[in-house]
Write a protein that holds these residues in place. Structure first.
Motif, short mmCIF file in Angstrom:
data_model
loop_
_atom_site.label_atom_id
_atom_site.label_comp_id
_atom_site.label_asym_id
_atom_site.label_seq_id
_atom_site.Cartn_x
_atom_site.Cartn_y
_atom_site.Cartn_z
N THR A 296 5.51 10.25 0.77
CA THR A 296 4.87 8.95 0.63
C THR A 296 5.03 8.13 1.90
OG1 THR A 296 6.85 7.91 -0.31
CG2 THR A 296 5.28 8.90 -1.85
N LEU A 297 4.02 7.31 2.15
CA LEU A 297 4.06 6.35 3.24
C LEU A 297 3.70 5.00 2.64
CD1 LEU A 297 4.31 5.83 6.34
CD2 LEU A 297 1.83 6.16 6.46
N LYS A 298 4.61 4.05 2.79
CA LYS A 298 4.43 2.76 2.16
C LYS A 298 4.37 1.67 3.23
CE LYS A 298 6.62 2.19 -1.63
NZ LYS A 298 7.67 1.98 -2.66
N ILE A 299 3.48 0.72 3.01
CA ILE A 299 3.36 -0.44 3.89
C ILE A 299 3.52 -1.69 3.02
CG2 ILE A 299 1.99 -1.65 5.63
CD1 ILE A 299 0.29 0.89 5.92
N GLN A 300 4.50 -2.51 3.37
CA GLN A 300 4.76 -3.73 2.61
C GLN A 300 5.39 -4.78 3.49
OE1 GLN A 300 4.09 -5.14 -0.16
NE2 GLN A 300 5.61 -6.76 -0.24
N PRO A 301 4.73 -5.90 3.74
CA PRO A 301 3.37 -6.23 3.36
C PRO A 301 2.36 -5.70 4.37
CG PRO A 301 4.37 -8.07 4.51
CD PRO A 301 5.42 -7.00 4.45
N VAL B 167 0.86 -1.18 0.00
CA VAL B 167 0.00 0.00 0.00
C VAL B 167 0.90 1.24 0.00
CG1 VAL B 167 -1.71 1.32 1.27
CG2 VAL B 167 -1.84 -1.18 1.26
N THR B 168 0.59 2.17 -0.87
CA THR B 168 1.31 3.45 -0.89
C THR B 168 0.32 4.59 -0.75
OG1 THR B 168 3.10 2.58 -2.28
CG2 THR B 168 2.84 4.97 -2.18
N LEU C 204 13.38 13.41 10.34
CA LEU C 204 13.87 13.76 11.67
C LEU C 204 13.60 12.66 12.69
CD1 LEU C 204 13.06 17.56 12.09
CD2 LEU C 204 15.14 16.45 11.27
N ASP C 205 12.49 12.00 12.53
CA ASP C 205 12.12 10.98 13.51
C ASP C 205 11.11 10.04 12.87
OD1 ASP C 205 11.10 11.11 17.03
OD2 ASP C 205 11.32 9.43 15.66
N ASP C 206 11.44 8.78 12.85
CA ASP C 206 10.47 7.79 12.37
C ASP C 206 10.34 6.67 13.40
OD1 ASP C 206 12.62 6.08 9.93
OD2 ASP C 206 12.83 6.47 12.07
N SER C 207 10.59 7.01 14.65
CA SER C 207 10.57 5.99 15.71
C SER C 207 9.18 5.43 15.96
CB SER C 207 11.15 6.58 17.00
OG SER C 207 10.39 7.69 17.42
N GLY C 208 8.14 6.12 15.49
CA GLY C 208 6.80 5.64 15.69
C GLY C 208 6.35 4.61 14.68
N MET C 209 7.18 4.35 13.69
CA MET C 209 6.82 3.42 12.62
C MET C 209 7.38 2.03 12.87
SD MET C 209 7.04 5.22 8.92
CE MET C 209 8.77 4.93 8.83
N PRO C 210 6.57 1.00 12.56
CA PRO C 210 7.12 -0.36 12.53
C PRO C 210 8.10 -0.45 11.37
CG PRO C 210 4.71 -0.37 12.56
CD PRO C 210 5.13 1.03 12.27
N LYS C 211 9.38 -0.57 11.68
CA LYS C 211 10.42 -0.44 10.66
C LYS C 211 10.41 -1.58 9.65
CE LYS C 211 12.56 3.24 12.26
NZ LYS C 211 11.76 3.40 13.47
N ASP C 212 9.94 -2.73 10.08
CA ASP C 212 10.05 -3.88 9.19
C ASP C 212 9.10 -3.80 8.00
OD1 ASP C 212 7.95 -6.28 11.02
OD2 ASP C 212 7.91 -4.08 10.93
N ARG C 213 8.02 -3.00 8.14
CA ARG C 213 7.04 -2.99 7.06
C ARG C 213 6.67 -1.60 6.57
NH1 ARG C 213 2.35 -4.28 8.15
NH2 ARG C 213 2.40 -3.94 10.40
N PHE C 214 6.98 -0.58 7.33
CA PHE C 214 6.62 0.79 6.98
C PHE C 214 7.86 1.55 6.50
CE2 PHE C 214 2.33 1.83 8.92
CZ PHE C 214 1.99 0.53 9.22
N SER C 215 7.63 2.43 5.52
CA SER C 215 8.70 3.35 5.13
C SER C 215 8.06 4.66 4.70
CB SER C 215 9.53 2.76 3.99
OG SER C 215 8.74 2.54 2.84
#
Lengths: 113, 114
Positions: free
Chosen positions: A76-81, A19-20, A55-66
């Motif tokens: 853009t915010l991408k979720i895979q899978p 998802v993007t 600056l900060d992406d500590s709130g994101m689940p790193k394994d699937r979000f970018s």
């Protein structure tokens, strides 16, 4: 009337799909924030950028979000899978760091089946 | 990290009356911004009012005003002459000076009754 534009407004997808979500910040703003809103967790800060730099992406689940800003007019915010627990409304907001004020897009409602 | 607490999950008020929504926050910063945002059923987040911490004067926007108590870390929102269109979720938010790290409270659902 300047506004933050988010696409898609609504998205239904199946588990495992990519998802993007896209965001066009207001011209001239130098900060961009991504939030996720759910009934249980409220508004969670996922990531934010200033002058396109993360600056900060500590709130994101790193394994699937970018999250990225390829240029000043697109974030853009991408979720895979994707997973069912990712179902939420995702907000993008932009602002100017000298005024400390954020303007929100209308949000993208994501449903993962 | 900064935290924002809204202790009233739900409130209601009669049309034309006054209501106050509470917000407290925790920070070690001296210079920061505080906000109230409104989210009607359309889900759009709308800025209601903004306060800069270094300003002692309380912010006012038409029927909306705040009571900012810096020492107590309290930032309440007063809505005067409540209107049906004020029915919404209200979020209190904190931002560090410099436009960093904006955090929201859990929200208060306000219902204005006719």
């Amino acid at each position: 009337d300047a506004r933050v534009t988010q696409t898609p407004r609504d998205k239904v997808t199946e588990m495992g799909q990519e998802v993007t979500m896209r965001c066009q910040p207001i011209l001239g703003h130098n900060t961009v924030f991504w939030y996720r809103q759910t009934m249980m967790q409220g508004l969670e800060l996922l990531a934010y950028f200033r002058n396109r730099a993360p600056l900060d992406d500590s709130g994101m689940p790193k394994d699937r979000f970018s999250a990225e800003m390829p240029d000043a007019t697109l974030a853009t915010l991408k979720i895979q899978p994707s997973e069912p627990r990712d179902s939420a409304v995702y907000f993008c907001a932009s602002g100017w760091d000298l005024t400390g004020e954020l303007f929100f897009g209308e949000g993208s409602r994501l449903t993962v089946l | 990290a900064q935290t924002v607490t809204q202790s009233q999950p739900e409130m209601s008020v009669q049309e034309a009356e006054t209501v106050t929504l509470s917000c407290t926050y925790d920070t070690s910063e001296n210079n920061y911004y505080l906000f109230w945002y409104k989210q009607p059923p359309s889900r759009q987040m709308i800025l209601v009012i903004r306060q800069e911490a270094y300003k002692q004067q309380n912010a006012t926007e038409n029927r909306f005003s705040v009571n900012f108590q810096k020492a107590a870390k309290s930032f309440s929102l007063k809505i005067s002459d409540s209107q049906l269109g004020d029915t919404a979720m209200y979020f209190c938010a904190f931002m560090k000076h410099g436009g960093d790290d904006m955090r929201f409270g859990a929200g208060t659902r306000l219902t204005v009754k006719p």
